[in-house]
Design a protein around this motif. Structure first.
Motif, PDB file in Angstrom:
ATOM      1  N   LYS A 296      33.216   9.952  64.346  1.00 17.58           N
ATOM      2  CA  LYS A 296      32.732   9.889  65.722  1.00 17.58           C
ATOM      3  C   LYS A 296      32.450  11.262  66.310  1.00 17.58           C
ATOM      4  O   LYS A 296      31.559  11.410  67.153  1.00 17.58           O
ATOM      5  N   ASP A 297      33.222  12.282  65.885  1.00 17.34           N
ATOM      6  CA  ASP A 297      32.973  13.628  66.406  1.00 17.34           C
ATOM      7  C   ASP A 297      31.881  14.355  65.632  1.00 17.34           C
ATOM      8  O   ASP A 297      31.506  15.477  65.975  1.00 17.34           O
ATOM      9  N   GLY A 298      31.352  13.737  64.589  1.00 23.31           N
ATOM     10  CA  GLY A 298      30.264  14.321  63.815  1.00 23.31           C
ATOM     11  C   GLY A 298      30.682  15.403  62.842  1.00 23.31           C
ATOM     12  O   GLY A 298      29.824  16.027  62.208  1.00 23.31           O
ATOM     13  N   ASN A 299      31.979  15.599  62.659  1.00 28.44           N
ATOM     14  CA  ASN A 299      32.444  16.743  61.873  1.00 28.44           C
ATOM     15  C   ASN A 299      33.045  16.391  60.519  1.00 28.44           C
ATOM     16  O   ASN A 299      33.410  17.289  59.765  1.00 28.44           O
ATOM     17  N   HIS A 300      33.150  15.100  60.213  1.00 29.98           N
ATOM     18  CA  HIS A 300      33.650  14.704  58.894  1.00 29.98           C
ATOM     19  C   HIS A 300      32.657  13.739  58.272  1.00 29.98           C
ATOM     20  O   HIS A 300      32.246  12.745  58.888  1.00 29.98           O
ATOM     21  N   VAL A 301      32.239  14.035  57.056  1.00 36.88           N
ATOM     22  CA  VAL A 301      31.243  13.212  56.374  1.00 36.88           C
ATOM     23  C   VAL A 301      31.931  12.011  55.736  1.00 36.88           C
ATOM     24  O   VAL A 301      32.928  12.159  55.021  1.00 36.88           O
ATOM     25  N   GLU A 302      31.409  10.804  56.001  1.00 38.07           N
ATOM     26  CA  GLU A 302      32.016   9.573  55.509  1.00 38.07           C
ATOM     27  C   GLU A 302      31.449   9.114  54.167  1.00 38.07           C
ATOM     28  O   GLU A 302      31.914   8.123  53.614  1.00 38.07           O
ATOM     29  N   VAL A 303      30.471   9.799  53.644  1.00 37.78           N
ATOM     30  CA  VAL A 303      29.891   9.427  52.343  1.00 37.78           C
ATOM     31  C   VAL A 303      30.956   9.614  51.269  1.00 37.78           C
ATOM     32  O   VAL A 303      31.468  10.729  51.089  1.00 37.78           O
ATOM     33  N   PRO A 304      31.334   8.557  50.543  1.00 42.85           N
ATOM     34  CA  PRO A 304      32.364   8.685  49.508  1.00 42.85           C
ATOM     35  C   PRO A 304      31.983   9.732  48.460  1.00 42.85           C
ATOM     36  O   PRO A 304      30.847   9.761  47.978  1.00 42.85           O
ATOM     37  N   GLY A 305      32.937  10.613  48.159  1.00 44.02           N
ATOM     38  CA  GLY A 305      32.710  11.633  47.145  1.00 44.02           C
ATOM     39  C   GLY A 305      32.024  12.879  47.652  1.00 44.02           C
ATOM     40  O   GLY A 305      31.768  13.812  46.877  1.00 44.02           O
ATOM     41  N   PHE A 306      31.722  12.929  48.961  1.00 38.65           N
ATOM     42  CA  PHE A 306      31.007  14.095  49.482  1.00 38.65           C
ATOM     43  C   PHE A 306      31.787  15.385  49.256  1.00 38.65           C
ATOM     44  O   PHE A 306      31.196  16.434  48.993  1.00 38.65           O
ATOM     45  N   TYR A 307      33.096  15.324  49.358  1.00 40.02           N
ATOM     46  CA  TYR A 307      33.906  16.535  49.230  1.00 40.02           C
ATOM     47  C   TYR A 307      34.442  16.740  47.812  1.00 40.02           C
ATOM     48  O   TYR A 307      35.249  17.645  47.583  1.00 40.02           O
ATOM     49  N   ASP A 308      33.996  15.921  46.889  1.00 43.40           N
ATOM     50  CA  ASP A 308      34.423  16.093  45.488  1.00 43.40           C
ATOM     51  C   ASP A 308      33.862  17.387  44.904  1.00 43.40           C
ATOM     52  O   ASP A 308      32.816  17.880  45.344  1.00 43.40           O
ATOM     53  N   ASN A 309      34.542  17.899  43.908  1.00 46.69           N
ATOM     54  CA  ASN A 309      34.083  19.025  43.081  1.00 46.69           C
ATOM     55  C   ASN A 309      34.086  20.368  43.802  1.00 46.69           C
ATOM     56  O   ASN A 309      33.577  21.361  43.256  1.00 46.69           O
ATOM     57  N   ILE A 310      34.622  20.441  45.013  1.00 46.75           N
ATOM     58  CA  ILE A 310      34.661  21.734  45.699  1.00 46.75           C
ATOM     59  C   ILE A 310      35.642  22.659  44.988  1.00 46.75           C
ATOM     60  O   ILE A 310      36.821  22.331  44.817  1.00 46.75           O
ATOM     61  N   GLU A 311      35.155  23.799  44.567  1.00 49.97           N
ATOM     62  CA  GLU A 311      36.000  24.773  43.863  1.00 49.97           C
ATOM     63  C   GLU A 311      36.890  25.494  44.868  1.00 49.97           C
ATOM     64  O   GLU A 311      36.384  26.081  45.836  1.00 49.97           O
ATOM     65  N   PRO A 312      38.203  25.473  44.663  1.00 48.91           N
ATOM     66  CA  PRO A 312      39.083  26.190  45.601  1.00 48.91           C
ATOM     67  C   PRO A 312      38.793  27.683  45.572  1.00 48.91           C
ATOM     68  O   PRO A 312      38.403  28.243  44.541  1.00 48.91           O
ATOM     69  N   LEU A 313      38.971  28.311  46.716  1.00 48.40           N
ATOM     70  CA  LEU A 313      38.799  29.753  46.784  1.00 48.40           C
ATOM     71  C   LEU A 313      39.918  30.458  46.013  1.00 48.40           C
ATOM     72  O   LEU A 313      41.057  29.999  45.991  1.00 48.40           O
ATOM     73  N   LYS A 314      39.564  31.578  45.406  1.00 52.74           N
ATOM     74  CA  LYS A 314      40.571  32.405  44.752  1.00 52.74           C
ATOM     75  C   LYS A 314      41.403  33.120  45.814  1.00 52.74           C
ATOM     76  O   LYS A 314      40.986  33.255  46.965  1.00 52.74           O
ATOM     77  N   LYS A 315      42.572  33.577  45.420  1.00 53.23           N
ATOM     78  CA  LYS A 315      43.458  34.260  46.363  1.00 53.23           C
ATOM     79  C   LYS A 315      42.763  35.461  46.996  1.00 53.23           C
ATOM     80  O   LYS A 315      42.895  35.707  48.200  1.00 53.23           O
ATOM     81  N   VAL A 316      41.997  36.200  46.193  1.00 51.97           N
ATOM     82  CA  VAL A 316      41.329  37.379  46.733  1.00 51.97           C
ATOM     83  C   VAL A 316      40.301  36.986  47.788  1.00 51.97           C
ATOM     84  O   VAL A 316      40.094  37.697  48.777  1.00 51.97           O
ATOM     85  N   GLU A 317      39.694  35.808  47.619  1.00 52.99           N
ATOM     86  CA  GLU A 317      38.739  35.335  48.614  1.00 52.99           C
ATOM     87  C   GLU A 317      39.460  34.852  49.876  1.00 52.99           C
ATOM     88  O   GLU A 317      39.020  35.113  51.001  1.00 52.99           O
ATOM     89  N   GLU A 318      40.568  34.143  49.693  1.00 55.67           N
ATOM     90  CA  GLU A 318      41.362  33.702  50.843  1.00 55.67           C
ATOM     91  C   GLU A 318      41.860  34.901  51.642  1.00 55.67           C
ATOM     92  O   GLU A 318      41.837  34.903  52.879  1.00 55.67           O
ATOM     93  N   ASP A 319      42.326  35.929  50.929  1.00 54.39           N
ATOM     94  CA  ASP A 319      42.804  37.134  51.610  1.00 54.39           C
ATOM     95  C   ASP A 319      41.689  37.799  52.398  1.00 54.39           C
ATOM     96  O   ASP A 319      41.903  38.317  53.504  1.00 54.39           O
ATOM     97  N   LYS A 320      40.489  37.791  51.827  1.00 55.17           N
ATOM     98  CA  LYS A 320      39.344  38.391  52.512  1.00 55.17           C
ATOM     99  C   LYS A 320      39.022  37.633  53.796  1.00 55.17           C
ATOM    100  O   LYS A 320      38.755  38.239  54.849  1.00 55.17           O
TER     101      LYS A 320
END
Length: 538
Positions: A296-320
């Motif tokens: 309803k707020d337009g900020n979460h996609v309801e298509v099943p599997g839309f968020y699949d396969n997202i590669e987690p950020l490495k620690k160095v990227e998170e720190d950045k």
């Protein structure tokens, strides 16, 4: 500019022959090269005498350089409508002819894989007998003007106005995205040629007219002609005051609901709105279909599997990202892009979402009565919405399209048509390269604060642009962007480019000097770059 003589006034003899009228002075914009910029170039880091002369030349010709940008802004180049595209391609070719490039050509790329005609690609090659060769990426197209009444100056005039804290900015479509930064580059290389007779690097220029159409013609051109770039050592973009290169992914498609395919409502054309009492509406069906795609707020996609396969950020990227979040001012950032507020009130969350996030946007919707004001009863037979989806490693744009298709079918909307406009995959980039270090070294000399790029691993952590074609397939070379350009309002009303800088921001002259410094750094003529680029390492 003509100089007026100074001295004590004297009265000429009465019989003296009148002196011929002086030639009119050349019109001057009165641009101050340094404006009100507080930063100064650390000249102890500028070791090349020719480069110092180039700086002086830029300062003394900055009025002409601004006029060059005005003339380019005055030539519309709107890829979504085709307005001025052919003329702009020839204009860009003319820039490189003026530089003296041995090879310049406007390529007709023909029909692209998405079914649309691609806009022309301009290619140029400038052999300066230098040791290194840079590919220079340009886009010559711009967005359309969707809200003309909001502009403080006509979008294709190139008017210079005061806009605090800047005494002079140039207003115009394409000013920052991307004609301003690109004209700063062209002014720079023309200045170097005027001072020294040759450039410190060889150039290969590729300029597309489809960036605002998912780079469809550029994609076909590069994939068809990889041999034209075989001598390249790296790619450079004279972008903003940050070091970039990698790119997020973006797939763009249209969704269309029609009475013909639905089997209900008007089937051939729009009809009179009075018939809504007894006839179904494809438009209302389209709105209901869209509401199933996101929360309803337009900020979460309801298509099943839309968020699949997202590669987690490495620690160095998170720190950045945490480092960036600690310096992020939510209020100022919101004002800069013209929004009331961000989704989150946490700076770290906002930075994370902006630099490594996914989204499913509704870019526009049309059908039926699109005339502003008045009335006019219409029951549309067809309605279309445009959507751009930003995605990250290891997601796939066409996989997202397939999942959207499957979801719409499962929700009873199998009649809704999906038309893919284009897909630009994500691309990671390493920054332990000569070209990236050349930008860093220039920023250091100019006192420009920037986020240190991640050097140990390849990363995207950047916005969208078609990096992927030169980041692995079909070409694999180091890429970096960065110059002292400043401006704002990309894709918005009153887009602007800073002509006279202020505070910690350089103006156009500073931008051109920074670009010249990058080129000399990369050539190894202003002190050697830190590492040797190795194409095989990318």
């Amino acid at each position: 500019m003509a100089m007026a003589a100074c001295g004590k006034e004297s009265k000429a003899p009465e019989a003296a022959t009148p002196a011929p009228a002086a030639a009119p002075a050349k019109a001057s914009l009165g641009i101050r090269p340094n404006g009100d910029t507080e930063l100064q170039i650390d000249m102890s880091q500028i070791h090349n005498d020719d480069l110092k002369k180039v700086y002086q030349y830029i300062d003394s010709h900055i009025d002409d350089h601004v006029v060059n940008l005005q003339k380019w802004i005055q030539q519309p180049s709107i890829s979504n409508t085709g307005e001025g595209i052919q003329e702009s391609a020839e204009m860009v070719k003319g820039f490189w002819d003026q530089l003296g490039c041995q090879q310049t050509q406007v390529y007709d790329v023909g029909t692209t894989e998405w079914g649309a005609q691609g806009n022309p690609v301009v290619y140029a090659k400038c052999d300066e007998g230098a040791k290194k060769t840079l590919v220079i990426y340009w886009m010559y197209d711009t967005m359309p003007i969707s809200q003309p009444d909001l502009w403080k100056a006509p979008p294709f005039e190139g008017r210079i106005v005061e806009q605090p804290p800047y005494k002079k900015v140039l207003i115009g479509r394409g000013a920052i995205n991307s004609k301003g930064p690109e004209m700063a580059f062209w002014n720079t290389v023309m200045s170097i040629k005027a001072v020294t007779g040759k450039l410190p690097v060889n150039l290969i220029i590729v300029a597309e007219g489809d960036e605002e159409r998912m780079d469809i013609g550029y994609r076909k051109f590069v994939k068809t002609h990889p041999d034209l770039f075989k001598d390249a050592d790296a790619m450079y973009l004279s972008g903003g005051a940050g070091i970039g290169g990698g790119s997020e992914g973006c797939v763009y498609f249209e969704l269309t609901t029609s009475g013909k395919l639905w089997g209900r409502g008007p089937t051939y054309s729009n009809i009179h709105g009075v018939h809504k009492r007894e006839v179904d509406s494809p438009a209302w069906r389209h709105i209901q279909m869209l509401s199933t795609l996101v929360s309803k707020d337009g900020n979460h996609v309801e298509v099943p599997g839309f968020y699949d396969n997202i590669e987690p950020l490495k620690k160095v990227e998170e720190d950045k990202l945490k480092e960036m979040g600690s310096k992020f001012n939510l209020k100022v950032a919101a004002e800069n892009i013209g929004v009331a507020r961000f989704i989150s009130d946490d700076p770290n969350t906002v930075v994370h979402m902006a630099r490594y996030g996914t989204s499913f946007n509704l870019d526009g919707i049309w059908g039926g009565n699109m005339f502003p004001g008045g009335s006019g009863a219409i029951l549309p037979n067809e309605i279309t919405s445009k959507h751009n989806i930003r995605y990250v490693p290891n997601q796939n744009g066409m996989d997202i399209v397939a999942k959207t298709r499957k979801y719409l079918d499962s929700e009873g909307y199998s009649d809704v048509k999906i038309h893919v406009v284009g897909d630009v995959p994500w691309a990671k980039m390493r920054y332990d390269t000569d070209i990236a270090h050349s930008v860093e070294k220039a920023f250091d000399a100019f006192g420009i604060k920037y986020q240190q790029p991640i050097e140990s691993d390849a990363s995207i952590l950047g916005g969208y642009w078609p990096a992927y074609l030169f980041a692995g397939d079909p070409i694999n070379i180091p890429i970096a962007s960065g110059a002292a350009n400043a401006g704002g309002g990309a894709h918005a009303a009153n887009e602007y480019y800073v002509i006279e800088g202020a505070g910690k921001t350089y103006g156009m002259a500073g931008s051109e000097k920074s670009i010249a410094t990058v080129l000399y750094n990369f050539a190894g003529l202003n002190g050697q770059a830190n590492v040797a680029d190795a194409k095989s390492d990318m």
